[in-house]
Design an enzyme around this catalytic site. Structure first.
Site, PDB file in Angstrom:
ATOM      1  N   ASN A 213      27.482  45.437  33.491  1.00  0.00           N
ATOM      2  CA  ASN A 213      27.241  46.716  34.173  1.00  0.00           C
ATOM      3  C   ASN A 213      27.818  47.862  33.355  1.00  0.00           C
ATOM      4  O   ASN A 213      28.372  47.648  32.278  1.00  0.00           O
ATOM      5  CB  ASN A 213      27.806  46.685  35.595  1.00  0.00           C
ATOM      6  CG  ASN A 213      29.289  46.403  35.592  1.00  0.00           C
ATOM      7  OD1 ASN A 213      30.071  47.164  35.038  1.00  0.00           O
ATOM      8  ND2 ASN A 213      29.674  45.281  36.187  1.00  0.00           N
ATOM      9  N   ASP A 282      28.783  40.809  41.153  1.00  0.00           N
ATOM     10  CA  ASP A 282      28.732  40.088  42.422  1.00  0.00           C
ATOM     11  C   ASP A 282      28.010  38.743  42.281  1.00  0.00           C
ATOM     12  O   ASP A 282      28.228  37.838  43.075  1.00  0.00           O
ATOM     13  CB  ASP A 282      28.024  40.948  43.485  1.00  0.00           C
ATOM     14  CG  ASP A 282      28.886  42.136  43.911  1.00  0.00           C
ATOM     15  OD1 ASP A 282      30.125  42.000  43.855  1.00  0.00           O
ATOM     16  OD2 ASP A 282      28.326  43.199  44.256  1.00  0.00           O
ATOM     17  N   ASP A 309      34.937  36.779  45.299  1.00  0.00           N
ATOM     18  CA  ASP A 309      35.466  38.142  45.427  1.00  0.00           C
ATOM     19  C   ASP A 309      36.973  38.082  45.142  1.00  0.00           C
ATOM     20  O   ASP A 309      37.756  37.553  45.954  1.00  0.00           O
ATOM     21  CB  ASP A 309      35.183  38.711  46.823  1.00  0.00           C
ATOM     22  CG  ASP A 309      35.477  40.204  46.864  1.00  0.00           C
ATOM     23  OD1 ASP A 309      36.584  40.609  46.442  1.00  0.00           O
ATOM     24  OD2 ASP A 309      34.587  40.974  47.288  1.00  0.00           O
ATOM     25  N   ILE A 310      37.348  38.596  43.992  1.00  0.00           N
ATOM     26  CA  ILE A 310      38.729  38.442  43.515  1.00  0.00           C
ATOM     27  C   ILE A 310      39.709  39.220  44.389  1.00  0.00           C
ATOM     28  O   ILE A 310      40.749  38.715  44.796  1.00  0.00           O
ATOM     29  CB  ILE A 310      38.816  38.899  42.032  1.00  0.00           C
ATOM     30  CG1 ILE A 310      37.867  38.043  41.193  1.00  0.00           C
ATOM     31  CG2 ILE A 310      40.248  38.794  41.518  1.00  0.00           C
ATOM     32  CD1 ILE A 310      37.648  38.538  39.787  1.00  0.00           C
TER      33      ILE A 310
HETATM   34  N1  CTP Z   1      35.698  43.118  43.654  1.00  0.00           N
HETATM   35  C1  CTP Z   1      36.255  41.919  43.280  1.00  0.00           C
HETATM   36  N2  CTP Z   1      35.464  40.828  43.101  1.00  0.00           N
HETATM   37  C2  CTP Z   1      34.131  40.915  43.282  1.00  0.00           C
HETATM   38  C3  CTP Z   1      33.553  42.139  43.656  1.00  0.00           C
HETATM   39  C4  CTP Z   1      34.361  43.227  43.836  1.00  0.00           C
HETATM   40  O1  CTP Z   1      37.486  41.850  43.099  1.00  0.00           O
HETATM   41  N3  CTP Z   1      33.391  39.840  43.103  1.00  0.00           N
HETATM   42  C5  CTP Z   1      36.585  44.281  43.884  1.00  0.00           C
HETATM   43  C6  CTP Z   1      36.395  45.418  42.920  1.00  0.00           C
HETATM   44  O2  CTP Z   1      37.291  45.315  41.822  1.00  0.00           O
HETATM   45  C7  CTP Z   1      36.724  46.639  43.779  1.00  0.00           C
HETATM   46  C8  CTP Z   1      36.321  46.209  45.169  1.00  0.00           C
HETATM   47  O3  CTP Z   1      36.280  44.794  45.148  1.00  0.00           O
HETATM   48  O4  CTP Z   1      38.117  46.894  43.825  1.00  0.00           O
HETATM   49  C9  CTP Z   1      35.002  46.755  45.620  1.00  0.00           C
HETATM   50  O5  CTP Z   1      34.013  46.479  44.661  1.00  0.00           O
HETATM   51  P1  CTP Z   1      32.512  46.985  44.860  1.00  0.00           P
HETATM   52  O6  CTP Z   1      31.665  46.417  43.763  1.00  0.00           O
HETATM   53  O7  CTP Z   1      32.509  48.467  45.079  1.00  0.00           O
HETATM   54  O8  CTP Z   1      32.152  46.365  46.237  1.00  0.00           O
HETATM   55  P2  CTP Z   1      31.611  44.971  46.660  1.00  0.00           P
HETATM   56  O9  CTP Z   1      32.676  44.338  47.508  1.00  0.00           O
HETATM   57  O10 CTP Z   1      31.148  44.175  45.493  1.00  0.00           O
HETATM   58  O11 CTP Z   1      30.398  45.392  47.594  1.00  0.00           O
HETATM   59  P3  CTP Z   1      28.985  46.087  47.151  1.00  0.00           P
HETATM   60  O12 CTP Z   1      28.730  45.660  45.722  1.00  0.00           O
HETATM   61  O13 CTP Z   1      28.040  45.506  48.125  1.00  0.00           O
HETATM   62  O14 CTP Z   1      29.165  47.568  47.299  1.00  0.00           O
END
Ligand code: CTP
Length: 401
Positions: A213, A282, A309-310
């Protein structure tokens, strides 16, 4: 007029010793001056063989001192006066000889004498041939400096002026400038351990392709820099970016979300605060082909499976660190940010508009916590990072009081 601490002019004594890297001190002086810092230069005799004092005089707007026996100084006490008129002394480059002198308390020229007579902190940026650096005498001297609370900045690894490659290069002017900026930051997170994830993750499709990304890593690296300035011990876990990482305690480069999770699992228990800035993918391809996928006339379907999701994993640990999440949104920022914060059980979530922030040097940040919403209006990422670190320090203190 009342002059507050933050308005007070910052003053640095820049000491330059003999070495090829002396030319870089001119660039360092320029960066400091541009930032509004007052610079007084002192050069050793050897330094004057590598760089003209006129250059430094022109850049700093102040006469450069080179002599212990300077008749133009009224009381002949340049070694005392100069060190009393600054907040910090930075010697860059610091030669092996100069480091040896400081380690042994020798004072046979202006720079070494004022360092011995100082009542302010001293930082040195060693620059020398790798063999000189590896020599047990130099290693002993550097250890002595550290024991004496002198900050040793670098050195770095790379090609040396002599043509050899190895440790001993002086840090770049920008890195030294950042170290000086850090020195002047309030120590809001002294001795706190902070884990930061930054940059994108790369999810392999085959041996040469993958999903990535637009995250540049700039915000995460700026936060690591700001946390260092606040006195924290920083571990930075980073996806692939084109940035030089700051002088953190531990730097862990990773590629995929799964690699990042493994690194986070290994590190998280040692940390008080976790800031999840990384733009973690994701999804990842169900199969990462070990060979290059060959072209054909048929459609190619990629099956994607969810990544862990970390942040959610960390926030749900039985004894989690203080967790800060980031949310890059393209629409409905407030609504999406608040629901993300509650879903992931975070005391603080930082939201920004992805279209505006990704890859840019400036950003607007919206902070969501139990007290509501706070706006940090558009500013360079390093300034935003410092404001955010101040906010995190205040909340962290509240949580633990
Ligand atoms: N994050 C994470 N691990 C993932 C996805 C996200 O640790 N697999 C963390 C990111 O580092 C950030 C927060 O979660 O601090 C939100 O990430 P974001 O991409 O904005 O949200 P998502 O939870 O992935 O939801 P969406 O993509 O549907 O907006």
């Amino acid at each position: 007029m009342i002059v507050t601490n933050s308005q007070k002019k910052k003053r640095v004594l820049l000491g330059i010793t003999g070495g090829i890297a002396a030319y870089k001190a001119a660039e360092l002086a320029r960066l400091l001056i541009q930032d509004g810092i007052e610079v007084q230069t002192v050069m050793t005799e050897a330094a004057c063989h590598f760089l003209g004092s006129t250059t430094l005089q022109a850049l700093t707007g102040k006469p450069v001192h080179t002599q212990l026996w300077d008749e133009s100084v009224n009381n002949s006490m340049a070694h005392i006066d100069l060190s009393r008129a600054v907040d910090v002394i930075l010697v860059a480059p610091a030669s092996a000889d100069f480091i040896a002198k400081i380690a042994h308390g020798l004072a046979d020229d202006l720079l070494s004498t004022l360092c011995l007579a100082r009542n302010c902190p001293l930082m040195v940026a060693p620059a020398m041939n790798r063999q000189m650096l590896e020599n047990p005498a130099t290693q002993r001297n550097l250890t002595t400096l550290q024991k004496d609370d002198i900050t040793v900045l670098g050195p770095a690894h790379g090609i040396q002026a002599c043509g050899e490659t190895g440790m001993g290069r002086m840090l770049e002017p920008q890195e030294l400038f950042e170290a000086v900026q850090n020195f002047f930051q309030p120590r809001l997170l002294e001795k706190k351990r902070i884990l930061i994830t930054a940059g994108p993750t790369f999810e392999a499709i085959d041996a040469v392709r993958g999903i990535i990304n637009l995250s540049s890593g700039k915000m995460g690296y700026a936060l690591a820099q700001a946390a260092l300035g606040a006195g924290a011990e920083v571990t930075l876990i980073s996806g692939p970016v084109c940035l030089t990482y700051p002088a953190v305690k531990k730097f862990i480069p990773i590629t995929s979300a799964n690699d990042m999770l493994t690194a986070v699992k290994n590190e998280v228990i040692f940390n008080d605060i976790f800031i999840s800035v990384a733009a973690v993918a994701d999804y990842r391809p169900a199969i990462a082909h070990t060979q290059k996928i060959k072209k054909s006339d048929n459609d190619l379907m990629l099956e994607l499976i969810p990544n862990p999701d970390i942040l959610q994993y960390v926030a749900n640990l039985p004894n989690p660190p203080f967790c800060v999440g980031f949310a890059a949104e393209t629409e409905n920022i407030d609504q999406n940010a608040e629901s993300k914060r509650h879903k992931k059980k975070l005391p603080l979530l930082v939201a920004n508009l992805a279209q505006e922030a990704m890859g840019a040097d400036d950003s607007t940040l919206l902070l969501f916590d139990d007290n509501g919403k706070h706006i940090l209006p558009k500013a360079p990422k390093i300034d935003q990072a410092r404001r955010l670190i101040a906010h995190i320090a205040a909340l962290h203190k509240q949580h633990h009081s």
